[in-house]
Design an enzyme around this catalytic site. Structure first.
Site, PDB file in Angstrom:
ATOM      1  N   LYS A  89       0.819  -1.010  -0.130  1.00 21.08           N
ATOM      2  CA  LYS A  89       0.202   0.083   0.023  1.00 21.08           C
ATOM      3  C   LYS A  89       1.060   1.346   0.065  1.00 21.08           C
ATOM      4  CE  LYS A  89      -3.831   2.357   0.184  1.00 21.08           C
ATOM      5  NZ  LYS A  89      -3.143   2.961  -0.702  1.00 21.08           N
ATOM      6  N   LYS A 113       5.472   3.381   8.088  1.00 19.84           N
ATOM      7  CA  LYS A 113       4.442   4.081   8.423  1.00 19.84           C
ATOM      8  C   LYS A 113       3.121   3.232   8.462  1.00 19.84           C
ATOM      9  CE  LYS A 113       4.271   7.539   5.506  1.00 19.84           C
ATOM     10  NZ  LYS A 113       3.785   8.446   4.423  1.00 19.84           N
ATOM     11  N   LYS A 125       5.386   1.586  -3.010  1.00 21.63           N
ATOM     12  CA  LYS A 125       5.466   2.947  -3.731  1.00 21.63           C
ATOM     13  C   LYS A 125       5.459   2.905  -4.916  1.00 21.63           C
ATOM     14  CE  LYS A 125       4.864   7.383  -2.318  1.00 21.63           C
ATOM     15  NZ  LYS A 125       4.382   7.874  -1.166  1.00 21.63           N
ATOM     16  N   ASP A 165       0.201  10.986  -4.428  1.00 21.08           N
ATOM     17  CA  ASP A 165       1.407  11.484  -3.970  1.00 21.08           C
ATOM     18  C   ASP A 165       1.372  12.813  -4.691  1.00 21.08           C
ATOM     19  OD1 ASP A 165       3.462  10.697  -1.881  1.00 21.08           O
ATOM     20  OD2 ASP A 165       4.829  11.651  -3.379  1.00 21.08           O
ATOM     21  N   SER A 377      -6.602   6.021   3.865  1.00 17.31           N
ATOM     22  CA  SER A 377      -6.724   4.987   2.513  1.00 17.31           C
ATOM     23  C   SER A 377      -7.129   3.676   3.184  1.00 17.31           C
ATOM     24  CB  SER A 377      -5.305   5.006   2.126  1.00 17.31           C
ATOM     25  OG  SER A 377      -5.081   6.122   1.049  1.00 17.31           O
TER      26      SER A 377
HETATM   27  P1  NDP Z   1       1.228  17.611  -4.227  1.00 17.74           P
HETATM   28  O1  NDP Z   1       1.477  17.528  -5.531  1.00 17.74           O
HETATM   29  O2  NDP Z   1      -0.339  18.124  -3.977  1.00 17.74           O
HETATM   30  O3  NDP Z   1       1.961  19.099  -3.584  1.00 17.74           O
HETATM   31  C1  NDP Z   1       3.184  18.955  -3.513  1.00 17.74           C
HETATM   32  C2  NDP Z   1       3.797  20.511  -3.263  1.00 17.74           C
HETATM   33  O4  NDP Z   1       5.054  20.589  -2.848  1.00 17.74           O
HETATM   34  C3  NDP Z   1       3.455  21.658  -4.129  1.00 17.74           C
HETATM   35  O5  NDP Z   1       3.028  22.987  -3.445  1.00 17.74           O
HETATM   36  C4  NDP Z   1       4.896  21.475  -4.913  1.00 17.74           C
HETATM   37  O6  NDP Z   1       5.097  22.599  -5.607  1.00 17.74           O
HETATM   38  C5  NDP Z   1       6.047  21.218  -3.899  1.00 17.74           C
HETATM   39  N1  NDP Z   1       7.080  20.474  -4.420  1.00 17.74           N
HETATM   40  C6  NDP Z   1       6.914  19.550  -4.944  1.00 17.74           C
HETATM   41  N2  NDP Z   1       8.290  19.074  -5.547  1.00 17.74           N
HETATM   42  C7  NDP Z   1       9.046  20.000  -4.976  1.00 17.74           C
HETATM   43  C8  NDP Z   1      10.495  20.325  -4.937  1.00 17.74           C
HETATM   44  N3  NDP Z   1      11.381  19.414  -5.556  1.00 17.74           N
HETATM   45  N4  NDP Z   1      10.716  21.459  -4.278  1.00 17.74           N
HETATM   46  C9  NDP Z   1       9.950  22.316  -3.621  1.00 17.74           C
HETATM   47  N5  NDP Z   1       8.832  22.006  -3.755  1.00 17.74           N
HETATM   48  C10 NDP Z   1       8.280  21.109  -4.325  1.00 17.74           C
HETATM   49  O7  NDP Z   1       1.821  16.889  -3.021  1.00 17.74           O
HETATM   50  P2  NDP Z   1       1.220  16.293  -1.830  1.00 17.74           P
HETATM   51  O8  NDP Z   1       0.962  17.394  -1.050  1.00 17.74           O
HETATM   52  O9  NDP Z   1       0.216  15.187  -1.904  1.00 17.74           O
HETATM   53  O10 NDP Z   1       2.492  15.609  -1.246  1.00 17.74           O
HETATM   54  C11 NDP Z   1       3.547  16.538  -0.443  1.00 17.74           C
HETATM   55  C12 NDP Z   1       4.511  15.697   0.281  1.00 17.74           C
HETATM   56  O11 NDP Z   1       3.774  14.898   1.314  1.00 17.74           O
HETATM   57  C13 NDP Z   1       5.369  14.635  -0.470  1.00 17.74           C
HETATM   58  O12 NDP Z   1       6.386  14.467   0.420  1.00 17.74           O
HETATM   59  C14 NDP Z   1       4.520  13.379  -0.341  1.00 17.74           C
HETATM   60  O13 NDP Z   1       5.312  12.163  -0.424  1.00 17.74           O
HETATM   61  C15 NDP Z   1       4.021  13.622   1.111  1.00 17.74           C
HETATM   62  N6  NDP Z   1       2.686  12.685   1.457  1.00 17.74           N
HETATM   63  C16 NDP Z   1       1.552  12.811   0.641  1.00 17.74           C
HETATM   64  C17 NDP Z   1       0.579  12.192   1.240  1.00 17.74           C
HETATM   65  C18 NDP Z   1      -0.748  12.202   0.700  1.00 17.74           C
HETATM   66  O14 NDP Z   1      -1.822  11.742   0.989  1.00 17.74           O
HETATM   67  N7  NDP Z   1      -0.986  12.994  -0.596  1.00 17.74           N
HETATM   68  C19 NDP Z   1       0.442  11.203   2.513  1.00 17.74           C
HETATM   69  C20 NDP Z   1       1.793  11.523   3.175  1.00 17.74           C
HETATM   70  C21 NDP Z   1       2.741  12.007   2.552  1.00 17.74           C
HETATM   71  P3  NDP Z   1       4.914  23.161  -7.292  1.00 17.74           P
HETATM   72  O15 NDP Z   1       3.325  23.208  -7.209  1.00 17.74           O
HETATM   73  O16 NDP Z   1       5.601  24.154  -7.654  1.00 17.74           O
HETATM   74  O17 NDP Z   1       5.244  21.721  -7.810  1.00 17.74           O
HETATM   75  O1  2IT Z   2       3.096   8.657   1.442  1.00 17.12           O
HETATM   76  C1  2IT Z   2       2.078   8.491   1.615  1.00 17.12           C
HETATM   77  O2  2IT Z   2       1.844   7.922   2.710  1.00 17.12           O
HETATM   78  C2  2IT Z   2       1.068   8.652   0.561  1.00 17.12           C
HETATM   79  N1  2IT Z   2       1.455   9.131  -0.375  1.00 17.12           N
HETATM   80  C3  2IT Z   2      -0.348   8.085   0.904  1.00 17.12           C
HETATM   81  C4  2IT Z   2      -0.304   6.838   0.542  1.00 17.12           C
HETATM   82  C5  2IT Z   2      -1.753   6.131   0.304  1.00 17.12           C
HETATM   83  O3  2IT Z   2      -1.702   4.974   0.126  1.00 17.12           O
HETATM   84  O4  2IT Z   2      -2.742   6.745   0.786  1.00 17.12           O
END
Ligand code: NDP
Ligand code: 2IT
Length: 446
Positions: A89, A113, A125, A165, A377
């Site tokens: 997952k 996690k 992943k 993600d 999830s």
């Molecule tokens: P999104 O794509 O919705 O947003 C990502 C954000 O981070 C955007 O503002 C983006 O800016 C910025 N960003 C991406 N890459 C870079 C970079 N190389 N340098 C600087 N800023 C960057 O992603 P999420 O919000 O879903 O994910 C954000 C983080 O959270 C990741 O690390 C992800 O693995 C983690 N995460 C996500 C989960 C989820 O449920 N979605 C769960 C747990 C963890 P821009 O718009 O300019 O690209």
């Molecule tokens: O990093 C993370 O935990 C996620 N992007 C969410 C993964 C999920 O299966 O909901």
């Protein structure tokens, strides 16, 4: 040299070009030293060597056609890391920086996690180096379809359940789900983060960001007797996690003064207007610099690392890996920041983490504090199996309970092994124990 350091060396020797993966493995193995001493059966059964090696790595070609009719080719990955406690997952990332090292580090972290959530989910992943920026809706759809044509051969509701993600939200999940359903002729909960009309769960959109705040509220209350209420917060990123972390921080009574994207950051000393950020990022898919057009009193600065020089009480890095380094950590400490909660995966470099721990900040590693997304999830998978939908309030309450419980579990493990309030050690040990015991029970060649 101790045995776990040798195992780490072997990982580096085997895959020398995977720095992010090495970084994640090193931190976990270092935390697990007291565990290896206390439970020699894990060393005897080769659990540590096995847990750092993915069960399966799939790399594939994704051909698709641009709006101009040209053929483009990207590379896709799915790393099925560990299925000891449940189906693989974890999310799927669309970003040009994606490579095997990044997907392996994410899959590795995901294993611990998911274990911490208490739900039956293994770790995995996926992703691709496709860059969604500037692509039309039709291009995104054709890409997602091509991606799923290959991915569908390797996933299933009891095998591997991908989700979103970076670069993958409701729109991409919809296109991927549509293709999976067509290919398999079945309607199953094979992806999470689905739309509400076709099996999604209320609260999944908010879950990661809300979860970070639920976790941090419990941590700062217990460790420092403090709260979000009345505090100043800065949040990097302006995507899914950052937006809903900001939303919950506001609900809890704090002021969010800075947010960013990969181009730069905005600072609004009166508090950022989240509705404007949502309009710019969620609806229009534009740059955060647009914010100052609506709020001229705010300031935009190019470059994203400057955000960590903004004075705050609580910092929530919610963008990407290694976005907060030693210099940024020193700037935060100097400005009086007393808590850092990771919404992103591995956003703080090892040097930054060391600085936070030395200065006794409340520091929460992502594998504990951002587990709310995957936890929800897991709740989506449960609802799909039951063929029922829970209300937002039911899901949100379960999410809160899970996050508080992760804090308590990590905190108790840290204390048990002599590292009180060190949530890095606590989360790594607590996440590891369940997976390791399951692997032990399954024997070596399961
Ligand atoms: P999104 O794509 O919705 O947003 C990502 C954000 O981070 C955007 O503002 C983006 O800016 C910025 N960003 C991406 N890459 C870079 C970079 N190389 N340098 C600087 N800023 C960057 O992603 P999420 O919000 O879903 O994910 C954000 C983080 O959270 C990741 O690390 C992800 O693995 C983690 N995460 C996500 C989960 C989820 O449920 N979605 C769960 C747990 C963890 P821009 O718009 O300019 O690209
Ligand atoms: O990093 C993370 O935990 C996620 N992007 C969410 C993964 C999920 O299966 O909901």
């Amino acid at each position: 040299m101790n045995k776990l350091a040798k195992i780490y060396d072997q990982v580096v020797r085997r895959d020398p070009n995977e720095p992010e993966f090495h970084q994640a493995v090193k931190e976990v193995l270092e935390s697990l030293e007291p565990v290896a001493e206390k439970y020699p059966q894990f060393l005897e059964a080769g659990i540590f060597e096995r847990i750092v090696e993915p069960e399966r790595t799939i790399i594939f070609r994704i051909p698709w056609v641009t709006d101009k009719g040209e053929v483009a080719v990207n590379r896709g990955y799915r790393v099925q890391f560990n299925s000891a406690i449940g189906p693989y997952k974890g999310g799927v990332r669309f970003h040009p920086s994606v490579n095997l090292s990044i997907i392996k580090f994410l899959g590795f972290e995901q294993t611990f996690k998911n274990s911490l959530t208490g739900l039956p989910m293994g770790g995995g992943k996926g992703g691709t180096d496709f860059d969604p920026k500037g692509k039309s809706d039709g291009e995104i759809m054709r890409f997602c379809q091509s991606f799923m044509i290959e991915l569908s051969k390797h996933i299933g509701p009891d095998t591997d359940v991908p989700a979103g993600d970076i670069g993958v939200g409701a729109r991409e999940i919809g296109y991927m789900y549509g293709m999976y359903k067509r290919l398999r002729n079945e309607f199953t909960g094979v992806l999470t983060g689905k739309g509400l009309t076709y099996g999604g769960s209320l609260g999944r959109t908010q879950a990661t960001g809300y979860g970070v705040c639920y976790f941090m509220e419990e941590a700062v209350r217990t460790i420092k007797g403090r709260s979000f209420n009345g505090s100043t917060v800065i949040i990097s990123g302006s995507g899914n996690v950052a937006t809903y972390a900001a939303d919950k921080a506001l609900q809890l009574g704090s002021k969010v003064v800075a947010m960013s994207d990969s181009s730069g950051y905005i600072y609004d000393e009166n508090g950022i207007d989240l509705a404007t950020v949502k309009k710019i990022k969620e609806v229009e898919r534009k740059r955060i610099s647009e914010y100052v057009k609506y709020h001229p009193e705010a300031r935009y600065t190019d470059g994203c690392s400057g955000i960590w020089t903004v004075k705050c009480d609580i910092a929530l890095p919610c963008a990407t890996q290694n976005e907060l380094n030693g210099d940024s950590a020193r700037a935060l400490v100097k400005n009086g920041c007393w808590a850092v909660g990771e919404g992103a995966n591995m956003p703080c470099t090892p040097e930054a983490v060391e600085i936070f721990l030395e200065n006794k900040l409340v520091y929460a590693p992502g594998k504990a504090s951002n587990a709310g997304g995957v936890a929800c999830s897991g709740l989506e998978m449960s609802q799909n199996s039951l063929r029922l939908s829970w209300t937002f309030e039911e899901v949100d309450q379960k999410l809160k309970d899970i996050m508080v419980n992760i804090y308590k579990t990590a905190s108790a493990a840290a204390k048990e092994f002599g590292h009180e309030n060190n949530l890095v050690v606590g989360a790594n040990i607590a996440g590891f124990m369940k997976v390791a015991n399951a692997m032990l029970a399954h024997g070596v060649s399961y």
